[in-house]
Enzyme design. Structure first.
Site, short mmCIF file in Angstrom:
data_model
loop_
_atom_site.label_atom_id
_atom_site.label_comp_id
_atom_site.label_asym_id
_atom_site.label_seq_id
_atom_site.Cartn_x
_atom_site.Cartn_y
_atom_site.Cartn_z
N HIS A 150 -5.23 8.19 0.01
CA HIS A 150 -4.52 8.56 -1.21
C HIS A 150 -4.17 10.03 -1.10
CE1 HIS A 150 -5.39 4.84 -3.05
NE2 HIS A 150 -6.63 5.07 -3.34
N THR A 151 -2.89 10.34 -1.25
CA THR A 151 -2.49 11.74 -1.21
C THR A 151 -2.47 12.29 -2.63
OG1 THR A 151 -1.08 11.13 0.62
CG2 THR A 151 -0.76 13.34 -0.30
N ARG A 164 0.92 7.81 11.23
CA ARG A 164 1.98 6.96 11.79
C ARG A 164 3.20 6.97 10.89
NH1 ARG A 164 -0.95 1.20 12.77
NH2 ARG A 164 -1.60 1.58 10.65
N ARG A 166 5.82 5.57 8.57
CA ARG A 166 5.83 4.32 7.80
C ARG A 166 7.16 3.63 7.94
NH1 ARG A 166 3.20 7.27 2.62
NH2 ARG A 166 1.06 7.18 3.32
N LYS A 170 -0.67 5.42 -5.57
CA LYS A 170 -1.76 5.16 -6.51
C LYS A 170 -2.66 6.38 -6.70
CE LYS A 170 -3.16 1.87 -3.86
NZ LYS A 170 -2.05 1.84 -2.89
N GLY A 223 0.84 -1.20 0.00
CA GLY A 223 0.00 0.00 0.00
C GLY A 223 0.87 1.24 0.00
N ASP A 224 0.22 2.41 -0.14
CA ASP A 224 0.93 3.70 -0.14
C ASP A 224 1.96 3.81 -1.26
OD1 ASP A 224 -0.41 4.27 2.27
OD2 ASP A 224 1.15 3.24 3.41
#
Ligand code: GDP
Length: 425
Positions: A40-41, A304, A306, A15, A11-12
């Site tokens: 999603h940023t 949090r 990463r 996308k 993830g991250d």
């Protein structure tokens, strides 16, 4: 045409940005699984946004955005996000919600929190958004679909039965007060009225769109390694983030997906617990974490820090394979410009042997990374939009990753902004 944008890893992967870029040529963007547990940023002309439930097509006014039946729908959070986006100057997006999507209940979120508290150190690193209890109930067939919110008698009967079971668990296992069914129903009715104009049969809508040759984009959340069947179980999520599931969770025919864009970072990052073979610690990790993403590698939903590590070709090759990737998209290439040399994990060592295939979880837990060292490029490539203009060592790094992953790597992101993207022919 149906295209899917999915993650190759934990993830991250970036996308959201890629969806925002590809949405430009789409008529419909669909969320097909997961809920408000990941973010999603997206950075575009309207500013910086962390979307959790809204599809990333909301910034394009001509796009229809769809919440498919596979999504864990937290109505409260969806409406807050919608209001926030509109409040910041984005034209009112078109949003449709599947009448078959199931509703995230406040008690799902409570149970998620209570269980993580109970597990203490053995917790799974849940985002405490209610995802596991939600999907548990869905498959136990005690979930509530959006369409059922409009049937008061049914809803009351269903929730009364559910509360009986949940209250026993709340009291015995967690020592918590029972669910107040009346208050819950009032709350749900209020939410149901607010979304009423958006609720449609999105499956019929998508099939019609396909007949009219519209371009549909399926937007995945998390990545391959969080898939409950093919990922690092039990350190996975509770719905499938694979493109194959996109046909189910969105509601399009099995053979409809033409392109699967599998997104991966130029290094690795991971939120939550579970084996992470190339993980870095200490100063090396802090430096990469602080340089990563648009403002450091910190969770878009939880804030949090990463976990970060070097690029893992074993995991990414597997991640692209299970997604059925037709092409790979590499993001965050600009982040690595500070390094003299860059390790890439090209194999795992376990029980005295080297392996190239991503193993099951118990074996993975014993794996050590085998690195190939590549020379760095010591140049800031942020915003470069032409592959030929990248430094030679940077191009070599990309060529090497493509060969290792075994999927054509055609699009590269050199910064968080929409325009900081290049196509590699
Ligand atoms: P997603 O859940 O896959 O959409 O990923 P996130 O948005 O949670 O995390 C990706 C992070 O990387 C975000 O902070 C993005 O703004 C950022 N990002 C995406 N592409 C690039 C890039 O090419 N370079 C840099 N520096 N940041 C990027």
């Amino acid at each position: 045409m149906v295209r899917a944008i999915v993650g190759a890893n934990w993830g991250d992967e970036g996308k959201g940005k890629i969806t925002d870029v590809l949405a430009e040529n789409s008529d419909v963007v669909v969320r097909f699984q997961g809920g408000a547990n990941a973010g999603h940023t997206i950075i575009n002309d309207y500013g910086k946004f962390a979307l959790h439930l809204l599809p990333s097509g909301v910034f394009h006014s001509c796009i229809a955005n769809v919440i498919g039946p596979g999504v864990a729908l937290d109505i409260d959070k969806l409406l807050k996000e919608y209001d926030d986006v509109v409040g910041r100057g984005v034209p009112k997006p078109t949003l449709y919600i599947s009448d078959r999507a199931q509703v995230m209940m406040p008690y799902h979120i409570d149970f998620d929190r209570f269980e993580e508290e109970r597990l203490g150190k053995a917790s799974f690193g849940s985002t405490k958004s209610g995802i596991a209890p939600f999907y548990g109930d869905k498959y136990l067939k005690i979930g509530i679909q959006v369409c059922q919110l409009y049937d008061p008698a049914f809803l009351r009967e269903r929730l009364t039965g559910i509360a009986e079971q949940k209250n026993a668990q709340l009291k015995a296992l967690y020592g918590k007060p029972p669910i107040d069914v009346d208050a819950l129903i009032d709350h749900l009715f209020e939410l149901a009225e607010r979304i009423r104009p958006m609720v449609i049969d999105t499956t019929v809508f998508l099939h019609k769109a396909l007949k009219e040759n519209k371009a549909i984009l399926l937007e995945g959340q998390l990545g391959s390694l969080r898939d409950p069947d093919h990922g690092i179980y039990p350190f996975t999520t509770s719905s499938s983030p694979l493109a194959g599931f996109g046909t189910v969770g969105a509601g399009v025919p099995a053979g409809a997906i033409t392109d699967v864009y599998c997104v991966t970072k130029a290094y690795s990052s991971c939120v939550g617990a579970g084996p992470f073979t190339t993980e870095l610690f200490g100063d090396e990790a802090t430096e990469l974490r602080n340089r990563g993403g648009d403002a450091g590698e910190y969770g878009a939903t939880t804030g949090r820090p990463r976990r970060v590590g070097w690029f893992d070709a074993v995991a990414t090759r597997y991640g692209c394979m299970v997604q059925g990737a037709t092409e790979c998209v590499l993001t965050n290439l600009d982040v690595l410009g500070y390094l003299d040399e860059i390790p890439v994990c090209t194999a795992y060592e376990v029980d005295g042997k080297q392996i190239l295939d991503f193993p099951n979880t118990p074996t993975l837990m014993r794996c050590k990374p085998v690195y190939t060292m590549l020379p760095g490029w010591k140049t800031d490539v942020r915003g470069v939009t032409d592959f030929a203009s990248l430094p030679e060592n940077c191009r070599r790094y990309v060529d090497f990753l493509e060969k290792q992953v075994g999927t054509p790597l055609k699009m590269i992101s050199t910064g968080p902004k929409r325009c900081e993207t290049l196509r590699r022919c």
